[in-house]
Design an enzyme around this catalytic site. Structure first.
Site, PDB file in Angstrom:
ATOM      1  N   ASP A  13       0.612  -1.248  -0.102  1.00 32.02           N
ATOM      2  CA  ASP A  13      -0.136   0.018  -0.079  1.00 32.02           C
ATOM      3  C   ASP A  13       0.814   1.303  -0.090  1.00 32.02           C
ATOM      4  OD1 ASP A  13      -2.322  -1.598   0.281  1.00 32.02           O
ATOM      5  OD2 ASP A  13      -1.663  -1.699   2.318  1.00 32.02           O
ATOM      6  N   LYS A  16       1.716   2.413  -5.166  1.00 33.83           N
ATOM      7  CA  LYS A  16       2.612   1.919  -6.569  1.00 33.83           C
ATOM      8  C   LYS A  16       1.782   2.575  -7.728  1.00 33.83           C
ATOM      9  CE  LYS A  16       3.517  -2.245  -4.407  1.00 33.83           C
ATOM     10  NZ  LYS A  16       2.366  -2.576  -3.636  1.00 33.83           N
ATOM     11  N   GLY A  40      -4.496  -4.612  -4.230  1.00 32.09           N
ATOM     12  CA  GLY A  40      -5.385  -3.566  -4.649  1.00 32.09           C
ATOM     13  C   GLY A  40      -4.930  -2.218  -4.866  1.00 32.09           C
ATOM     14  N   HIS A  41      -4.990  -1.716  -5.947  1.00 33.81           N
ATOM     15  CA  HIS A  41      -4.519  -0.515  -6.279  1.00 33.81           C
ATOM     16  C   HIS A  41      -5.604   0.625  -6.941  1.00 33.81           C
ATOM     17  CE1 HIS A  41      -1.947  -2.712  -8.974  1.00 33.81           C
ATOM     18  NE2 HIS A  41      -2.889  -2.121  -9.845  1.00 33.81           N
ATOM     19  N   GLN A 223       1.678  -6.318  -2.874  1.00 30.40           N
ATOM     20  CA  GLN A 223       2.096  -6.442  -1.548  1.00 30.40           C
ATOM     21  C   GLN A 223       3.253  -5.568  -1.185  1.00 30.40           C
ATOM     22  OE1 GLN A 223       1.053  -9.671  -2.684  1.00 30.40           O
ATOM     23  NE2 GLN A 223      -0.946  -9.012  -2.492  1.00 30.40           N
TER      24      GLN A 223
HETATM   25  P1  IMP Z   1      -2.930 -13.037   2.472  1.00 33.37           P
HETATM   26  O1  IMP Z   1      -2.049 -12.245   1.349  1.00 33.37           O
HETATM   27  O2  IMP Z   1      -4.436 -12.419   2.073  1.00 33.37           O
HETATM   28  O3  IMP Z   1      -2.855 -14.262   2.752  1.00 33.37           O
HETATM   29  O4  IMP Z   1      -2.822 -12.038   3.543  1.00 33.37           O
HETATM   30  C1  IMP Z   1      -1.619 -12.172   4.467  1.00 33.37           C
HETATM   31  C2  IMP Z   1      -1.315 -10.930   4.857  1.00 33.37           C
HETATM   32  O5  IMP Z   1      -0.802 -10.023   3.973  1.00 33.37           O
HETATM   33  C3  IMP Z   1      -2.266 -10.001   5.616  1.00 33.37           C
HETATM   34  O6  IMP Z   1      -1.701  -9.473   6.995  1.00 33.37           O
HETATM   35  C4  IMP Z   1      -2.864  -9.084   4.940  1.00 33.37           C
HETATM   36  O7  IMP Z   1      -3.570  -8.000   5.309  1.00 33.37           O
HETATM   37  C5  IMP Z   1      -1.466  -8.670   4.145  1.00 33.37           C
HETATM   38  N1  IMP Z   1      -1.839  -8.331   2.538  1.00 33.37           N
HETATM   39  C6  IMP Z   1      -2.163  -9.002   1.562  1.00 33.37           C
HETATM   40  N2  IMP Z   1      -2.321  -8.178   0.390  1.00 33.37           N
HETATM   41  C7  IMP Z   1      -1.972  -7.035   0.885  1.00 33.37           C
HETATM   42  C8  IMP Z   1      -1.862  -5.733   0.178  1.00 33.37           C
HETATM   43  O8  IMP Z   1      -1.927  -5.682  -1.030  1.00 33.37           O
HETATM   44  N3  IMP Z   1      -1.663  -4.632   0.778  1.00 33.37           N
HETATM   45  C9  IMP Z   1      -1.278  -4.765   2.404  1.00 33.37           C
HETATM   46  N4  IMP Z   1      -1.351  -5.930   2.936  1.00 33.37           N
HETATM   47  C10 IMP Z   1      -1.559  -6.898   2.262  1.00 33.37           C
END
Ligand code: IMP
Length: 427
Positions: A13, A16, A40-41, A223
């Site tokens: 977040d 990007k 998500g962006h 991420q």
């Molecule tokens: P997962 O990717 O859904 O398995 O979540 C694992 C961890 O990554 C959790 O703490 C989520 O909040 C975090 N996470 C996953 N995708 C994002 C993102 O795009 N931005 C920030 N945190 C993320």
């Protein structure tokens, strides 16, 4: 052969979309190499705002080929609805390419994600609940379903059987849930085959040929570095490799082809979900950063945890990704603070530590050591060059650059597309 990797240098977040905006029409291919619809962006084009979760941001540029690489996990229902949503708004999505080797997120992966989180109780990761972890687990366990399997019913059925064999035992006997019917899953997946067929391609070949032809290829990480399965704050991480090496394994482009690795760095820090976060703020300042920075997840709508800039993390991101540049985002959010604390080191069990500790226990005990930098009160959103910034804002940027170990080549000074200061060109 300009191949650029753009990735998050913190916990995701970082904004990007801004960097992708800056590269604008000069990119021929935008490739996602890991993650899925947990990302998500928001991309702003003209007066239109688009929230993308799975599709690469290049989907919005008429001259660019968007690519979903082999390292991505694809939920076909999400992909198709994202595509039809864009089509309804007049966006041409026909150039999209999807690797036949990308793994598929099925409804049982989503179910397993949710029940395991519930079962973990207070030890939960705080996942996005999109089935990401269980899909990567199946990939590594060699019981995953790939996009190419949709085109061979017999293989697909055998693979779904293999995948559900243990899962159904687990769901019924451990989690007290109903078993998932193999035929139902196969039927649903086959239903996607025809709709996805026009996009499925040998993306490894396409991308390597593109680089041979001197096309510009941008690898877009989802991420961030500290959420990387290998290099992040394990186990509070995602299940893939957002770090630079992931761009190679997740796309089939070799490391010698990568020319630039750009880390996106927010002028402060945020994190979603559980896990350690040394500079997290629980006071008024934290609330102000959240409010002014609009720190709410695009994918989950969850409030982000907020804190001051952490230079230890930025240095680590430089090292683990081999960063050549930083793009500093959201500097304008810090306008108005008289003093801005920056974490320059940690104190762990009474000792000053300059670098990120490899031990999880140590990191959980890390207390930030702050240095206060003088703030500024002038509006910086109209600044077009570094020299336009107030002296204290310039000094803040210079201090961050020195502590972080790579040049800051661009600065975001406002949410608008053109509210960016370019210092060194990325191309
Ligand atoms: P997962 O990717 O859904 O398995 O979540 C694992 C961890 O990554 C959790 O703490 C989520 O909040 C975090 N996470 C996953 N995708 C994002 C993102 O795009 N931005 C920030 N945190 C993320």
């Amino acid at each position: 052969m300009p191949a650029l990797v753009l990735l998050g240098a913190q916990w995701g977040d970082e904004g990007k979309g801004k960097a992708t905006d800056l590269l604008g029409g000069s990119v021929d291919y935008v490739v996602r190499y890991q993650g899925g619809n947990n990302a998500g962006h928001t991309v702003v084009v003209g007066d239109q705002k688009y929230a993308l979760h799975l599709l690469p941001s290049g989907i919005l540029s008429p001259t660019c080929v968007p690519v979903i690489g082999n390292g991505v996990v694809v939920d076909p229902s999400v992909l198709l609805s994202e595509l039809s949503g864009l089509n309804e708004r007049g966006v041409d999505t026909s150039k999209l390419l999807i690797s036949g080797n990308a793994h598929i997120i099925t409804p049982y992966h989503v179910t397993v994600d949710k029940v395991t989180e519930r079962f973990l109780g207070k030890r939960k990761i705080g996942t996005t609940g999109r089935g990401i972890g269980p899909t990567y687990a199946d990939k590594i366990n060699r019981v995953g379903i790939r996009v190419q399997d949709l085109y061979d019913e017999s293989i697909l059925t055998q693979k779904v059987e293999a995948a559900l064999d243990v899962k159904n035992q687990m769901l019924t006997k451990l989690y007290n849930r109903r078993a998932i019917a193999i035929e139902q899953v196969v039927e649903e997946l086959l239903g996607y085959a025809e709709k996805l067929a026009p996009y499925v391609a040998d993306t490894v070949l396409v991308l390597n040929q593109a680089l041979e032809e001197d096309k510009v290829v941008l690898f877009e990480g989802g991420q961030g570095t500290l959420l990387d399965i290998d290099h992040g704050t394990y186990p509070f991480v995602t299940s893939s490799n957002p770090t630079a090496g992931g761009a190679c394994t997740g796309s089939g482009v070799g490391p010698t082809k990568i020319s630039r690795v750009i880390g996106i760095l927010k002028a402060y820090t945020t994190r979603v979900g559980a896990g350690p976060f040394p500079t997290e703020l629980f006071d008024e300042d934290g609330q102000a950063l959240r409010r002014i920075g609009g720190e709410r997840g695009v994918t989950t709508g969850r409030d982000r945890r907020c804190g001051w800039f952490d230079a230890v993390i930025a240095r680590y991101a430089t090292r683990v990704n081999g960063l050549t540049d930083f793009f500093l985002t959201k500097l304008d959010v810090l306008t108005g603070w008289e003093q801005i604390p920056v974490c320059v080191a940690y104190e762990i069990d009474g000792k000053r530590v300059e670098e990120l500790p490899y031990s999880q226990t140590d990191f959980h005990h890390a207390k930030p050591v702050y240095e206060n930098l003088p703030g500024w009160s002038e509006d910086i959103t109209k600044a077009k060059s570094f020299a336009d910034l107030p002296k204290n804002a310039q000094n803040y940027v210079k201090a961050l650059e020195e502590m972080s170990g790579a040049p800051i080549s661009a600065i975001g000074v406002g949410p608008g597309r053109d509210e960016t200061i370019e210092i060194n060109s990325f191309l």
